[in-house]
Design a protein around this motif. Structure first.
Motif, PDB file in Angstrom:
ATOM      1  N   UNK A   3       0.828  -1.211   0.000  1.00  0.00           N
ATOM      2  CA  UNK A   3       0.000   0.000   0.000  1.00  0.00           C
ATOM      3  C   UNK A   3       0.860   1.257   0.000  1.00  0.00           C
ATOM      4  N   UNK A   4       0.374   2.324  -0.635  1.00  0.00           N
ATOM      5  CA  UNK A   4       1.138   3.576  -0.654  1.00  0.00           C
ATOM      6  C   UNK A   4       1.239   4.172   0.747  1.00  0.00           C
ATOM      7  N   UNK A   5       2.421   4.615   1.119  1.00  0.00           N
ATOM      8  CA  UNK A   5       2.650   5.240   2.420  1.00  0.00           C
ATOM      9  C   UNK A   5       3.344   6.582   2.217  1.00  0.00           C
ATOM     10  N   UNK A   6       3.000   7.521   3.065  1.00  0.00           N
ATOM     11  CA  UNK A   6       3.563   8.873   3.008  1.00  0.00           C
ATOM     12  C   UNK A   6       4.015   9.261   4.401  1.00  0.00           C
ATOM     13  N   UNK A   7       5.044  10.076   4.493  1.00  0.00           N
ATOM     14  CA  UNK A   7       5.469  10.622   5.772  1.00  0.00           C
ATOM     15  C   UNK A   7       5.381  12.135   5.676  1.00  0.00           C
ATOM     16  N   UNK A   8       4.520  12.710   6.507  1.00  0.00           N
ATOM     17  CA  UNK A   8       4.361  14.166   6.538  1.00  0.00           C
ATOM     18  C   UNK A   8       5.116  14.717   7.741  1.00  0.00           C
ATOM     19  N   UNK A   9       5.840  15.801   7.527  1.00  0.00           N
ATOM     20  CA  UNK A   9       6.535  16.504   8.595  1.00  0.00           C
ATOM     21  C   UNK A   9       6.070  17.955   8.543  1.00  0.00           C
ATOM     22  N   UNK A  10       5.425  18.386   9.622  1.00  0.00           N
ATOM     23  CA  UNK A  10       4.751  19.686   9.643  1.00  0.00           C
ATOM     24  C   UNK A  10       5.291  20.603  10.734  1.00  0.00           C
ATOM     25  N   UNK A  18      -9.045  20.115   3.233  1.00  0.00           N
ATOM     26  CA  UNK A  18     -10.221  19.256   3.132  1.00  0.00           C
ATOM     27  C   UNK A  18     -10.148  18.424   1.856  1.00  0.00           C
ATOM     28  N   UNK A  19     -10.243  17.087   1.997  1.00  0.00           N
ATOM     29  CA  UNK A  19     -10.188  16.194   0.842  1.00  0.00           C
ATOM     30  C   UNK A  19     -10.859  14.875   1.195  1.00  0.00           C
ATOM     31  N   UNK A  20     -10.951  13.986   0.224  1.00  0.00           N
ATOM     32  CA  UNK A  20     -11.600  12.697   0.441  1.00  0.00           C
ATOM     33  C   UNK A  20     -10.756  11.580  -0.157  1.00  0.00           C
ATOM     34  N   UNK A  21     -10.949  10.402   0.386  1.00  0.00           N
ATOM     35  CA  UNK A  21     -10.355   9.176  -0.147  1.00  0.00           C
ATOM     36  C   UNK A  21     -11.463   8.125  -0.193  1.00  0.00           C
ATOM     37  N   UNK A  22     -12.524   8.417  -0.925  1.00  0.00           N
ATOM     38  CA  UNK A  22     -13.654   7.486  -1.026  1.00  0.00           C
ATOM     39  C   UNK A  22     -13.154   6.133  -1.511  1.00  0.00           C
ATOM     40  N   UNK A  23     -13.618   5.060  -0.863  1.00  0.00           N
ATOM     41  CA  UNK A  23     -13.203   3.718  -1.240  1.00  0.00           C
ATOM     42  C   UNK A  23     -11.869   3.299  -0.650  1.00  0.00           C
ATOM     43  N   UNK A  24     -11.297   4.154   0.220  1.00  0.00           N
ATOM     44  CA  UNK A  24     -10.028   3.844   0.867  1.00  0.00           C
ATOM     45  C   UNK A  24     -10.132   4.098   2.369  1.00  0.00           C
ATOM     46  N   UNK A  25      -9.256   3.465   3.100  1.00  0.00           N
ATOM     47  CA  UNK A  25      -9.052   3.788   4.506  1.00  0.00           C
ATOM     48  C   UNK A  25      -7.626   4.299   4.631  1.00  0.00           C
ATOM     49  N   UNK A  50      -0.285   8.134  19.138  1.00  0.00           N
ATOM     50  CA  UNK A  50      -1.647   7.729  18.783  1.00  0.00           C
ATOM     51  C   UNK A  50      -1.679   7.207  17.341  1.00  0.00           C
ATOM     52  N   UNK A  51      -2.387   6.105  17.149  1.00  0.00           N
ATOM     53  CA  UNK A  51      -2.600   5.520  15.823  1.00  0.00           C
ATOM     54  C   UNK A  51      -4.101   5.358  15.629  1.00  0.00           C
ATOM     55  N   UNK A  52      -4.593   5.749  14.457  1.00  0.00           N
ATOM     56  CA  UNK A  52      -6.020   5.614  14.188  1.00  0.00           C
ATOM     57  C   UNK A  52      -6.236   5.251  12.729  1.00  0.00           C
ATOM     58  N   UNK A  53      -7.421   4.757  12.455  1.00  0.00           N
ATOM     59  CA  UNK A  53      -7.819   4.466  11.079  1.00  0.00           C
ATOM     60  C   UNK A  53      -8.903   5.458  10.694  1.00  0.00           C
ATOM     61  N   UNK A  73       1.292   8.106   6.989  1.00  0.00           N
ATOM     62  CA  UNK A  73      -0.067   7.744   6.564  1.00  0.00           C
ATOM     63  C   UNK A  73       0.041   6.633   5.533  1.00  0.00           C
ATOM     64  N   UNK A  74      -0.713   5.563   5.740  1.00  0.00           N
ATOM     65  CA  UNK A  74      -0.760   4.454   4.786  1.00  0.00           C
ATOM     66  C   UNK A  74      -2.179   4.360   4.237  1.00  0.00           C
ATOM     67  N   UNK A  75      -2.317   4.373   2.914  1.00  0.00           N
ATOM     68  CA  UNK A  75      -3.624   4.274   2.267  1.00  0.00           C
ATOM     69  C   UNK A  75      -3.929   2.821   1.921  1.00  0.00           C
ATOM     70  N   UNK A  76      -5.141   2.390   2.224  1.00  0.00           N
ATOM     71  CA  UNK A  76      -5.570   1.007   2.002  1.00  0.00           C
ATOM     72  C   UNK A  76      -6.824   0.994   1.137  1.00  0.00           C
TER      73      UNK A  76
END
Length: 79
Positions: A3-10, A18-25, A50-53, A73-76
């Motif tokens: 699965x695609x994974x991203x690392x964000x550093x802010x 604001x965005x959507x990932x319909x059909x993905x978790x 903390x880890x959440x889906x 963030x990992x997209x499934x």
């Protein structure tokens, strides 16, 4: 398939609009700092460790609440 994974550093105030990932978790983990997460008009604060889906056909956004916030963030695909 991996699965695609991203690392964000802010820095504080940075994040994703604001965005959507319909059909993905999305698996979201906060490694450092604090992350504000808006999900379907509800607000959450996620501390380091903390880890959440996130799964919604609606909209979500995120914003770092501290400098040095790191979030992998990992997209499934759900299909």
């Amino acid at each position: 398939m991996i699965p695609p994974a991203l690392l964000f550093e802010y820095q504080a105030g940075e994040g994703l609009p604001l965005h959507t990932h319909a059909g993905q978790a999305a698996a979201v983990a906060v490694l450092d700092g604090r992350l504000g997460l808006s999900l379907d008009d509800q607000a959450f604060e996620l501390p380091a460790g903390h880890v959440t889906r996130v799964q919604t056909d609606g909209f979500f956004s995120s914003q770092a609440l501290e400098d040095g916030t790191r979030v992998p963030v990992t997209l499934l695909d759900l299909s």
